[in-house]
Design a protein around this motif. Structure first.
Motif, mmCIF file in Angstrom:
data_model
loop_
_atom_site.group_PDB
_atom_site.id
_atom_site.type_symbol
_atom_site.label_atom_id
_atom_site.label_comp_id
_atom_site.label_asym_id
_atom_site.label_seq_id
_atom_site.Cartn_x
_atom_site.Cartn_y
_atom_site.Cartn_z
ATOM 1 N N THR A 61 0.579 58.362 -33.122
ATOM 2 C CA THR A 61 1.376 57.982 -34.289
ATOM 3 C C THR A 61 1.365 59.102 -35.324
ATOM 4 O OG1 THR A 61 0.838 55.649 -33.924
ATOM 5 C CG2 THR A 61 1.634 56.255 -36.111
ATOM 6 N N SER A 110 -2.885 56.796 -40.152
ATOM 7 C CA SER A 110 -2.306 56.250 -38.924
ATOM 8 C C SER A 110 -3.296 55.264 -38.316
ATOM 9 C CB SER A 110 -2.001 57.365 -37.923
ATOM 10 O OG SER A 110 -1.200 58.369 -38.526
ATOM 11 N N VAL A 111 -2.777 54.143 -37.829
ATOM 12 C CA VAL A 111 -3.624 53.063 -37.344
ATOM 13 C C VAL A 111 -3.286 52.763 -35.894
ATOM 14 C CG1 VAL A 111 -4.405 50.696 -37.743
ATOM 15 C CG2 VAL A 111 -3.655 52.107 -39.672
ATOM 16 N N ALA A 121 -3.476 55.903 -32.537
ATOM 17 C CA ALA A 121 -3.405 56.413 -33.912
ATOM 18 C C ALA A 121 -3.058 57.895 -33.916
ATOM 19 C CB ALA A 121 -4.738 56.170 -34.624
ATOM 20 N N ARG A 167 -4.909 44.777 -41.824
ATOM 21 C CA ARG A 167 -3.910 45.434 -42.664
ATOM 22 C C ARG A 167 -4.352 45.623 -44.116
ATOM 23 N NH1 ARG A 167 0.995 46.108 -40.348
ATOM 24 N NH2 ARG A 167 1.251 45.168 -38.278
ATOM 25 N N GLU A 198 1.876 53.024 -38.061
ATOM 26 C CA GLU A 198 1.328 52.392 -36.866
ATOM 27 C C GLU A 198 2.282 52.606 -35.696
ATOM 28 O OE1 GLU A 198 1.201 48.085 -37.015
ATOM 29 O OE2 GLU A 198 2.331 48.105 -38.902
ATOM 30 N N SER A 248 -4.072 50.178 -32.356
ATOM 31 C CA SER A 248 -4.060 48.726 -32.147
ATOM 32 C C SER A 248 -5.483 48.172 -32.130
ATOM 33 C CB SER A 248 -3.359 48.393 -30.828
ATOM 34 O OG SER A 248 -4.055 48.995 -29.750
#
Length: 554
Positions: A426, A405-406, A423, A385, A444, A408
């Protein structure tokens, strides 16, 4: 006394009995019909039958070496051979001294078995000694072999010319580094690798091997290969290498890996291919200004995301050769959508610098216009993070409306496509101006609620049909009668079925709300007391807002 006979398992031959594409060897000559008729036997030097034959020399002199230049196949009837062992040794020493390819002696006239002194002398000097049990026309041997040698030389010239023409064409059409490398691998039939000055493999074009075989432990093996100022064979594995440079500035090194078979490692054509490849890469770098490292990261990232590697081992070897840790790390896929062309230094470069400052290994490259992909490789227990926040701040500095956008975390490199898919979904579910949770500057997957999910699916005709089927008659009634039943329905659904709250929100009396709700039930053929039907209408209203690109209602 004989060490060996001619092996029938010779390399594949063309119709003339020679292996195309390489120099004629002693083994090739012994396999010619004109010599097999004499029943040749290799007495000594069987390990040296791969020596190239430059010419054939017939001699009956006791000192033929003075007429040789090296590489000759010497033919003799044995008539002039001296009797004394010391003179025989001198005879062989002189032939070996000028690097004659082999000595062929006929056992028909003077000898019926090779003299022991000759055998011992040839074995001591490593000179192949071949005997012929039957009479052979030496003149015919000379004619056949010389025709093949001249033919090979002419063909070699033609092949070299084709190599020059191919690379000239690549240069004239402005081919990029990958096209140049692919052409080199195709023409040579060997694996070629371009590395930078810190021994990272930027481009690998395999031929006859896999990427995994070529690039496993690349940096360590490359550092064991000294860098030369010219094209040559270097290192413990005997790789052919050439510098890539311009006006004295070294940019990298081009490597051609030796074959895994027993065929000769490299020939003059391989050197020509490698040197022309180095020249074409130099021109390509002058034309295409993007750094090779950025292009290499982009290509590796795209191949990972689109799962274009032939095997997981290939993917790991390629990324490791670029300097990305692939063991005992976790991976996170991040997408940066700029929604505008950033001015100045490329966004990939700035994002890479930020990661370098943070000490986080990563691959960074553009995946599509306006979209940059980032693959983080994090140590066990290292939180992602703070890294994502740092990248978001950099992205917002490049473009005020950038969206980060991230996906997992995943533990295997081959699972990174899943992280990037998350991502991407998202990002797809993030409308422009979508507010972020407090204290966070990136999006996320857990952020995706109903509204954002419908935003991602807004172009699906099934969503559009569902919305129209649920609300179409109500919208038409409002349009034709200048009523506002849709707003009343929205207030009622947002109030979770409370008519009193709906009346207060709409500034209406309760009786008016009751009347409007009965009209809505009649038009839509539904029961607003049903929780399931209220949910269906709520989804349809949310989809309608998304399709109309409306902001959240008050």
């Amino acid at each position: 006394m004989h060490d060996d006979t001619v092996n029938d398992e010779s390399p594949a031959k063309d119709r003339d009995g020679t292996a195309p594409g390489r120099a004629l060897t002693v083994a090739d000559v012994l396999a010619l019909p004109v010599l097999t008729a004499g029943h040749p036997q290799v007495v000594t030097g069987v390990a040296h039958l791969d020596r190239p034959v430059r010419w054939v020399h017939i001699t009956e002199l006791t000192d033929p070496a003075s007429f040789l230049k090296g590489g000759e196949l010497v033919l003799t009837t044995g008539m002039p051979l001296p009797e004394e062992a010391a003179q025989v040794r001198r005879y062989v020493d002189e032939l070996a001294g000028v690097e004659a390819a082999a000595l062929v002696i006929e056992l028909v006239r003077r000898y019926h078995r090779p003299p022991d002194a000759l055998v011992h002398a040839c074995r001591a000097r490593g000179l192949p000694l071949i005997t012929l049990a039957r009479d052979v026309n030496f003149l015919e041997v000379t004619q056949v072999v010389h025709a093949l040698i001249l033919g090979n030389q002419a063909e070699a010239i033609r092949r070299t010319q084709r190599i020059h023409e191919a690379f000239t064409a690549l240069t004239l059409r402005g081919a990029g580094p990958r096209d140049v490398m692919r052409a080199a691998a195709t023409m040579s039939g060997r694996t070629v690798v371009l590395e930078n000055l810190v021994h990272q493999a930027l481009i690998c074009e395999p031929s006859g091997s896999t990427v995994r075989e070529a690039l496993t432990d690349w940096e360590a093996r490359s550092r064991a290969t000294p860098a030369g100022d010219h094209t040559g064979v270097f290192g413990p594995d005997g790789r052919l290498a050439a510098p890539v440079e311009y006006q004295g500035e070294r940019w990298g090194r081009l490597v051609m890996l030796p074959p895994r078979t027993e065929q000769p490692a490299f020939g003059p054509e391989d050197v020509t291919v490698l040197e022309r490849t180095a020249m074409a890469l130099t021109v390509a770098r002058l034309i295409h200004t993007a750094p090779w490292e950025r292009t290499a990261h982009r290509d590796a990232l795209r191949d990972l995301v689109e799962q274009r590697h032939h095997s997981p081992g290939d993917a790991r070897a390629r990324c490791a050769a670029l300097g990305l840790p692939t063991r005992d790390v976790t991976f996170v896929g991040i997408l940066v959508d700029l929604h505008a062309e950033a001015e100045g230094t490329g966004p990939e470069t700035l994002l890479s610098r930020e990661l370098g400052t943070a000490g986080v290994p990563a691959l960074v490259g553009d995946l599509a216009p306006g979209r940059v992909g980032i693959l983080l490789a994090l140590r066990p227990g290292q939180p992602w993070r703070p890294v994502a926040e740092r990248l978001s701040r950099t992205a917002l500095g490049l473009a005020p409306h950038a969206v980060v956008s991230v996906g997992s975390e995943v533990r295997d490199l081959c699972d990174t496509p899943r992280s990037f898919r998350e991502a991407a979904r998202t990002a797809q579910a993030t409308p422009p101006g979508q507010p972020l949770p407090a204290g966070r500057s990136f999006h996320e997957p857990p952020d995706i609620g109903l509204r954002r999910l419908l935003h991602a699916l807004r172009e699906d005709t099934r969503i559009q049909e569902y919305t129209e089927r649920q609300l179409g008659r109500l919208i038409e009634h409002d349009t034709q009668r200048s009523t506002d039943l849709l707003t009343t329905l929205r207030h009622y659904l947002d109030a979770a079925g409370s008519k009193t709250t709906a009346a207060r929100r709409g500034g209406l009396s309760r009786e008016t709300v009751y009347q409007r709700l009965r009209t809505i039930e009649r038009l839509l053929g539904c029961d607003l007391e049903s929780g399931e039907q209220r949910t269906e209408l709520h989804v349809a209203l949310t989809a309608l807002d998304v399709l109309r690109a409306c902001p959240d209602p008050p």
